[in-house]
Motif scaffolding. Structure first.
Motif, short mmCIF file in Angstrom:
data_model
loop_
_atom_site.label_atom_id
_atom_site.label_comp_id
_atom_site.label_asym_id
_atom_site.label_seq_id
_atom_site.Cartn_x
_atom_site.Cartn_y
_atom_site.Cartn_z
N ARG A 19 8.97 7.97 -1.46
CA ARG A 19 9.61 9.13 -2.07
C ARG A 19 8.61 10.27 -2.23
N ARG A 20 7.34 9.93 -2.24
CA ARG A 20 6.33 10.98 -2.44
C ARG A 20 5.63 11.39 -1.17
N LEU A 21 5.45 10.47 -0.22
CA LEU A 21 4.51 10.72 0.88
C LEU A 21 5.08 10.52 2.28
N GLY A 22 6.36 10.65 2.47
CA GLY A 22 6.92 10.48 3.81
C GLY A 22 6.88 9.02 4.24
N ARG A 23 6.45 8.76 5.49
CA ARG A 23 6.33 7.38 5.97
C ARG A 23 4.97 6.85 5.56
N SER A 24 4.98 5.74 4.86
CA SER A 24 3.74 5.27 4.27
C SER A 24 3.51 3.79 4.60
N LEU A 25 2.26 3.50 4.90
CA LEU A 25 1.84 2.11 5.07
C LEU A 25 1.23 1.70 3.74
N GLY A 26 1.79 0.67 3.13
CA GLY A 26 1.35 0.30 1.78
C GLY A 26 0.21 -0.70 1.80
N VAL A 27 -0.76 -0.50 0.92
CA VAL A 27 -1.88 -1.43 0.78
C VAL A 27 -1.93 -1.86 -0.68
#
Ligand code: SF4
Length: 327
Positions: A19-27
């Motif tokens: 919701r904040r950063l577009g497409r995100s890869l989570g770590v």
């Protein structure tokens, strides 16, 4: 820790729409769930393992290999990744190799963000580590000690005054994008006075954005409730007095709004209690046989305000009379 273990622990996931950063890869550089807080609204439940001492968790080089492999796999399939983001399934700054890991991950390409509860930010090493990130989100749920203890249920060794001082210091030196996130819980941190205190403090940080969220997922405590739309509207207005960009992270409920004869009156009464998404307004105007000049006119006359949420535009009514007395 070996890569297989990292995968099993879910340390890298996505890409997901953020919701904040577009497409995100989570770590997630902390095993679930080790945190310095035990927030009443935490979607991971109560913190059994509450800690404040920074220590080693995973090997940064292992994390890099895992994230890089996921990144290459996703981009080779045409996926676009805007950010690699440390997400708080626990508190990411508890990892004393966070700075080192951030530096390694920045070599992959996308910008790197960290979502932190800010509880350890009075430590210079934490500020130094976070300063390496391109984007940092800090939690600011409460300014007074009683509310802070009630909502975040901090580790007994933490000091709210030291945290606030650390946040201010960090905001002064950080060259990346700083945002804040405030979770509002009905009857806990949502009075006009509490909101004004939070807004005043956030204003001093000059963040790029102040996010306001609500507990939309099952919380640690059953008593946790989402504040009313009126309260959220008040929160928006109070924050907007101090911060130039305020964005709500709230889930949307659908477009079924009823037209009962007077489009302007209907829209204003709906939006005094319920922000409406732009496409819902369009649908409503169609139903009412009106056109968009009605909305533009209401915005121009200050009867409605426009808000951005999750990449979409919403409309709601400004309600300055409900701000309450500032203290
Ligand atoms: S800081 Fe985040 S992970 Fe920790 S208890 Fe609060 S919501 Fe949960």
């Amino acid at each position: 820790m070996e890569l297989e273990d990292l995968a099993a622990s879910g340390i890298v996931f996505g890409p997901v729409p953020s919701r904040r950063l577009g497409r995100s890869l989570g770590v997630n550089n902390i095993p679930p769930k080790i945190c310095s807080y035990s927030c009443v609204y935490c979607q991971l439940g109560r913190t059994a393992n509450i800690q404040v001492t920074r220590r080693r968790f995973y090997n940064p080089v292992d994390i890099l290999r895992k994230v890089k492999s996921k990144y290459e796999n996703a981009t080779s399939q045409g996926e676009n990744i805007d950010y690699i983001t440390f997400v708080p399934d626990g508190e990411p700054t508890l990892d004393h190799r966070l700075g080192e890991t951030l530096k390694l991950l920045q070599s992959i390409g996308p910008k790197v963000g960290v979502i932190s509860n800010a509880s350890l930010i009075s430590e210079q090493s934490v500020r130094d580590d976070l300063a390496r990130a391109d984007w940092v989100s800090l939690k600011v749920d409460a300014i007074d000690k009683r509310t802070w203890k009630q909502i975040n249920r901090p580790h007994k060794d933490l000091s709210l005054a030291a945290i606030q001082e650390g946040i201010l210091e960090f905001a002064n030196v950080f060259r990346g994008q700083l945002v804040t996130e405030t979770m509002l819980v009905n009857g806990v941190n949502d009075t006009a006075k509490q909101l004004a205190q939070v807004a005043d403090f956030i204003g001093r940080l000059h963040p790029a954005k102040a996010y306001v969220s609500v507990p939309t997922r099952p919380p640690a405590e059953k008593s946790v409730q989402i504040p009313s739309i009126d309260t959220l509207a008040t929160a928006y207005h109070v924050l907007a007095e101090y911060v130039s960009v305020v964005e709500f992270l709230i889930e949307y409920e659908g477009n079924e709004f009823t037209f009962t004869g007077d489009a302007e009156e209907n829209l204003l009464s709906i939006m005094s209690v319920h922000p409406m998404r732009e496409d819902a307004v369009d649908e409503f105007l169609d139903k009412a046989g009106a056109n968009k000049t009605l909305i533009r006119d209401l915005v121009q006359r200050g009867r409605l305000i426009k808000l951005e949420h999750a990449g979409r535009m919403f409309y709601m009514t400004p309600i300055p009379g409900r701000l309450g007395k500032r203290e």
